[in-house]
Design a protein around this motif. Sequence first.
Motif, PDB file in Angstrom:
ATOM      1  N   ARG A   1     -36.052 -10.152 -21.218  1.00 41.69           N
ATOM      2  CA  ARG A   1     -34.702  -9.713 -21.582  1.00 41.69           C
ATOM      3  C   ARG A   1     -33.715 -10.257 -20.559  1.00 41.69           C
ATOM      4  N   TYR A   2     -32.606 -10.784 -21.049  1.00 43.05           N
ATOM      5  CA  TYR A   2     -31.654 -11.523 -20.215  1.00 43.05           C
ATOM      6  C   TYR A   2     -30.306 -10.825 -20.170  1.00 43.05           C
ATOM      7  N   ARG A   3     -29.744 -10.760 -18.955  1.00 44.15           N
ATOM      8  CA  ARG A   3     -28.407 -10.204 -18.818  1.00 44.15           C
ATOM      9  C   ARG A   3     -27.446 -11.386 -18.875  1.00 44.15           C
ATOM     10  N   LEU A   4     -27.015 -11.747 -20.061  1.00 46.61           N
ATOM     11  CA  LEU A   4     -26.111 -12.888 -20.207  1.00 46.61           C
ATOM     12  C   LEU A   4     -24.698 -12.469 -19.808  1.00 46.61           C
ATOM     13  N   ARG A   5     -24.084 -13.316 -18.997  1.00 42.85           N
ATOM     14  CA  ARG A   5     -22.715 -13.030 -18.550  1.00 42.85           C
ATOM     15  C   ARG A   5     -21.807 -14.068 -19.199  1.00 42.85           C
ATOM     16  N   VAL A   6     -21.224 -13.691 -20.313  1.00 45.60           N
ATOM     17  CA  VAL A   6     -20.423 -14.624 -21.102  1.00 45.60           C
ATOM     18  C   VAL A   6     -18.955 -14.456 -20.697  1.00 45.60           C
ATOM     19  N   ILE A   7     -18.350 -15.519 -20.216  1.00 42.20           N
ATOM     20  CA  ILE A   7     -16.987 -15.431 -19.675  1.00 42.20           C
ATOM     21  C   ILE A   7     -16.076 -16.391 -20.430  1.00 42.20           C
ATOM     22  N   ASN A   8     -15.041 -15.857 -21.032  1.00 43.76           N
ATOM     23  CA  ASN A   8     -14.025 -16.716 -21.638  1.00 43.76           C
ATOM     24  C   ASN A   8     -13.064 -17.143 -20.540  1.00 43.76           C
ATOM     25  N   ILE A   9     -13.123 -18.430 -20.169  1.00 41.89           N
ATOM     26  CA  ILE A   9     -12.214 -18.925 -19.130  1.00 41.89           C
ATOM     27  C   ILE A   9     -11.147 -19.823 -19.771  1.00 41.89           C
ATOM     28  N   ALA A  10     -10.832 -19.531 -21.034  1.00 39.72           N
ATOM     29  CA  ALA A  10      -9.902 -20.382 -21.768  1.00 39.72           C
ATOM     30  C   ALA A  10      -8.447 -20.080 -21.408  1.00 39.72           C
ATOM     31  N   ALA A  11      -7.592 -21.022 -21.724  1.00 39.39           N
ATOM     32  CA  ALA A  11      -6.156 -20.865 -21.503  1.00 39.39           C
ATOM     33  C   ALA A  11      -5.438 -20.491 -22.789  1.00 39.39           C
ATOM     34  N   TYR A  12      -6.086 -20.717 -23.914  1.00 36.44           N
ATOM     35  CA  TYR A  12      -5.409 -20.523 -25.193  1.00 36.44           C
ATOM     36  C   TYR A  12      -6.332 -19.887 -26.228  1.00 36.44           C
TER      37      TYR A  12
ATOM     38  N   THR B   1      -4.971 -34.140 -22.783  1.00 37.90           N
ATOM     39  CA  THR B   1      -3.751 -34.492 -22.059  1.00 37.90           C
ATOM     40  C   THR B   1      -3.540 -33.497 -20.914  1.00 37.90           C
ATOM     41  N   PRO B   2      -2.956 -33.948 -19.808  1.00 40.73           N
ATOM     42  CA  PRO B   2      -2.681 -33.025 -18.704  1.00 40.73           C
ATOM     43  C   PRO B   2      -1.739 -31.902 -19.160  1.00 40.73           C
ATOM     44  N   ALA B   3      -1.867 -30.744 -18.516  1.00 44.72           N
ATOM     45  CA  ALA B   3      -1.104 -29.567 -18.929  1.00 44.72           C
ATOM     46  C   ALA B   3       0.401 -29.779 -18.842  1.00 44.72           C
ATOM     47  N   THR B   4       0.856 -30.546 -17.858  1.00 45.75           N
ATOM     48  CA  THR B   4       2.299 -30.767 -17.752  1.00 45.75           C
ATOM     49  C   THR B   4       2.825 -31.499 -18.989  1.00 45.75           C
ATOM     50  N   GLN B   5       2.049 -32.493 -19.459  1.00 49.11           N
ATOM     51  CA  GLN B   5       2.459 -33.207 -20.685  1.00 49.11           C
ATOM     52  C   GLN B   5       2.385 -32.310 -21.910  1.00 49.11           C
ATOM     53  N   ALA B   6       1.323 -31.510 -21.968  1.00 44.10           N
ATOM     54  CA  ALA B   6       1.185 -30.599 -23.109  1.00 44.10           C
ATOM     55  C   ALA B   6       2.355 -29.614 -23.132  1.00 44.10           C
ATOM     56  N   MET B   7       2.754 -29.157 -21.936  1.00 47.20           N
ATOM     57  CA  MET B   7       3.871 -28.208 -21.862  1.00 47.20           C
ATOM     58  C   MET B   7       5.180 -28.889 -22.276  1.00 47.20           C
ATOM     59  N   GLU B   8       5.344 -30.129 -21.888  1.00 46.89           N
ATOM     60  CA  GLU B   8       6.534 -30.884 -22.309  1.00 46.89           C
ATOM     61  C   GLU B   8       6.606 -31.001 -23.822  1.00 46.89           C
ATOM     62  N   GLN B   9       5.425 -31.273 -24.400  1.00 45.37           N
ATOM     63  CA  GLN B   9       5.367 -31.363 -25.866  1.00 45.37           C
ATOM     64  C   GLN B   9       5.750 -30.017 -26.477  1.00 45.37           C
TER      65      GLN B   9
ATOM     66  N   VAL C   1      -5.413 -25.059 -16.881  1.00 45.25           N
ATOM     67  CA  VAL C   1      -5.774 -25.797 -18.100  1.00 45.25           C
ATOM     68  C   VAL C   1      -6.440 -27.129 -17.741  1.00 45.25           C
ATOM     69  N   ASP C   2      -6.037 -27.705 -16.607  1.00 43.96           N
ATOM     70  CA  ASP C   2      -6.565 -29.011 -16.196  1.00 43.96           C
ATOM     71  C   ASP C   2      -7.932 -28.924 -15.544  1.00 43.96           C
ATOM     72  N   GLY C   3      -8.516 -27.724 -15.494  1.00 46.16           N
ATOM     73  CA  GLY C   3      -9.905 -27.621 -15.035  1.00 46.16           C
ATOM     74  C   GLY C   3     -10.150 -26.742 -13.834  1.00 46.16           C
ATOM     75  N   GLU C   4      -9.072 -26.226 -13.201  1.00 40.64           N
ATOM     76  CA  GLU C   4      -9.244 -25.463 -11.957  1.00 40.64           C
ATOM     77  C   GLU C   4      -9.618 -24.017 -12.282  1.00 40.64           C
ATOM     78  N   ARG C   5     -10.894 -23.798 -12.627  1.00 42.18           N
ATOM     79  CA  ARG C   5     -11.361 -22.474 -13.039  1.00 42.18           C
ATOM     80  C   ARG C   5     -12.881 -22.435 -12.942  1.00 42.18           C
ATOM     81  N   GLY C   6     -13.413 -21.253 -12.678  1.00 45.32           N
ATOM     82  CA  GLY C   6     -14.859 -21.116 -12.560  1.00 45.32           C
ATOM     83  C   GLY C   6     -15.274 -19.662 -12.614  1.00 45.32           C
TER      84      GLY C   6
END
Length: 530
Positions: free
Chosen positions: A221-232, A174-182, A138-143
């Motif tokens: 024509r484009y081969r779009l690669r749409v990736i949901n990298i969401a946490a929620y 907010t950082p994920a640890t704080q969000a989880m605390e909430q 959640v804090d950004g470590e994704r690609g």
Amino acid sequence: MAFKFSATLLLLPIIIGQALAADLFFDLPLRVTNAIVAPDGFPRSAIQAGTFPGTSIVAMKGDTLHINVTNDLHDPTMRRSTSIHWHGLFQARTGSEDGPAFVNQCPIAPGQFYQYNFGLAEQTGTYWYHSHLSTQYVDGERGALVIYPDDPLKDLWDVDDAGTIITLADWYHTPATQAMEQFTRDGHEPVPDSGLINGVGRYVGGPEVPWAVVNVEAGKRYRLRVINIAAYAGFTFSIDGHSFDVIETDGIETHPLVRHNLHFYLFSLTANQPVDNYWIRAPMLPVDKTNVKAILRYSGAPVVDPRTSQLALQKGVPPLQEFQLQTLINPGAPGGDAPADRVIDLDFDAASCIVWEINGIPYVPPSLPTLLKVINGATLESDFTTPEHTFVLEPNQVVELRIHGADHGIIHPFHLHGHAFDIIQSASGPVNFVNPPRRDVVAVEKGGVIIRFLTDNPGPWFLHCHIDWHLEAGLAVVFAEAPVQQRIGNQSEIITPQWLALCPAYNALPAGCGLNQRQARPSTFRDREG
Ligand SMILES: *[C@@H]1O[C@H](CO)[C@@H](O)[C@H](O)[C@H]1NC(C)=O
Ligand SMILES: *[C@@H]1O[C@H](CO)[C@@H](O)[C@H](O)[C@H]1NC(C)=O
């Protein structure tokens, strides 16, 4: 060479399709660090994997990857140990490289590095990677992680390069640890502040950060690669004035299906409209319907915001439903319409606002990773504790999972590691054994789903809800698939001294306290942080 970095890739087209040697040995250093970023104009300390958004990892079919993850995390408001999962890759014989903390490895301690080594075998397509320690991604470590294919659908597109990779992410201030605390205090799942397209977005009341731009040329024509990298969040993706053919989901090619509007699949788009600017829209449900946008800009169009409307979309073509996706290559469920060898009923529910459970058990990770237990001889379900909720699967069986739960009005995206599965019964739509969708994530809504896979890949494989707050709250089980075959024979696990050294290094860290301390509830993290 097949590895490049996203920062430069955004400008450099990748040359694809030529005969690159499949056994090239690529080294990719991936430094995981803390940095102040402001993707939506709000500055906060975050985690970047190489860059922010994470460095795109780009490979060719058959490559062997050597990704040296150096853990430079130091900000105490976030988790400082880490591990990385390569989402969608099967990891045959390399379950040690799959990433989930306490299932497949001990976390990489701060100041240490670990080189992930794995082959891609026959897999191609559109994937992603993310931290698999607690809610750290959640804090950004994704690609993005893309494996360029020998594409049987290549007649459908002209362009497939770094500019056609589109990531959709949710973002928190907010950082994920704080969000989880909430979350543990009030029982309300933390809601993202903004949605990001290619790492750029706006939050309600925030500054007018320039939108991300996807550049196209009329007639191509484009081969779009749409990736949901969401946490929620879930997103519905559309481009004003354009329709597209859906051709791949989770790395599996599908029979092309024309749509205007869809949830995070890969598709081919024809730039067949007048030269202009068009809104790309990805309303983020259920949070933000208006601020998640980007610009599709035709070459020759002025550099201004689009003035297009979405109304043209309403005509004719219905939105995509998961059950309509038909697998292009080797379709058909394992076992056909014959009864499965093993049927496992998985009934999930919220035991309280902050505890999710399957068959009455909230998953709690062990301190010794499941894989280490298997290597050390664990073979029976009784070799695992109840909170580890581990099912032992026999080799070469057709396993059918029936996943269902109480209706909380939420779609739970269940993700299985180590396999793609056939969705015999989607949340909506008919039972289909002949050409059902094949994916590694399935949307579970009221009514439940039935999926099947063949146990041909020994390993400990996580099955969990991909809403990260739910995973953290226990919505997971582990399959110890073919433990005997994982120890001996031609499918046995490749265990390295580097992997074995992870646990001692992690366990030598002082026990955590304060912010990172484990709460009085199930948790997929432990509290050693150094
Ligand atoms: C991984 O990176 C670290 C530096 O962060 C370096 O010391 C180490 O030699 C690298 N390991 C491999 C196998 O390349
Ligand atoms: C692996 O071993 C099994 C049983 O010994 C054998 O049937 C199978 O053909 C082998 N597979 C490969 C790829 O060598």
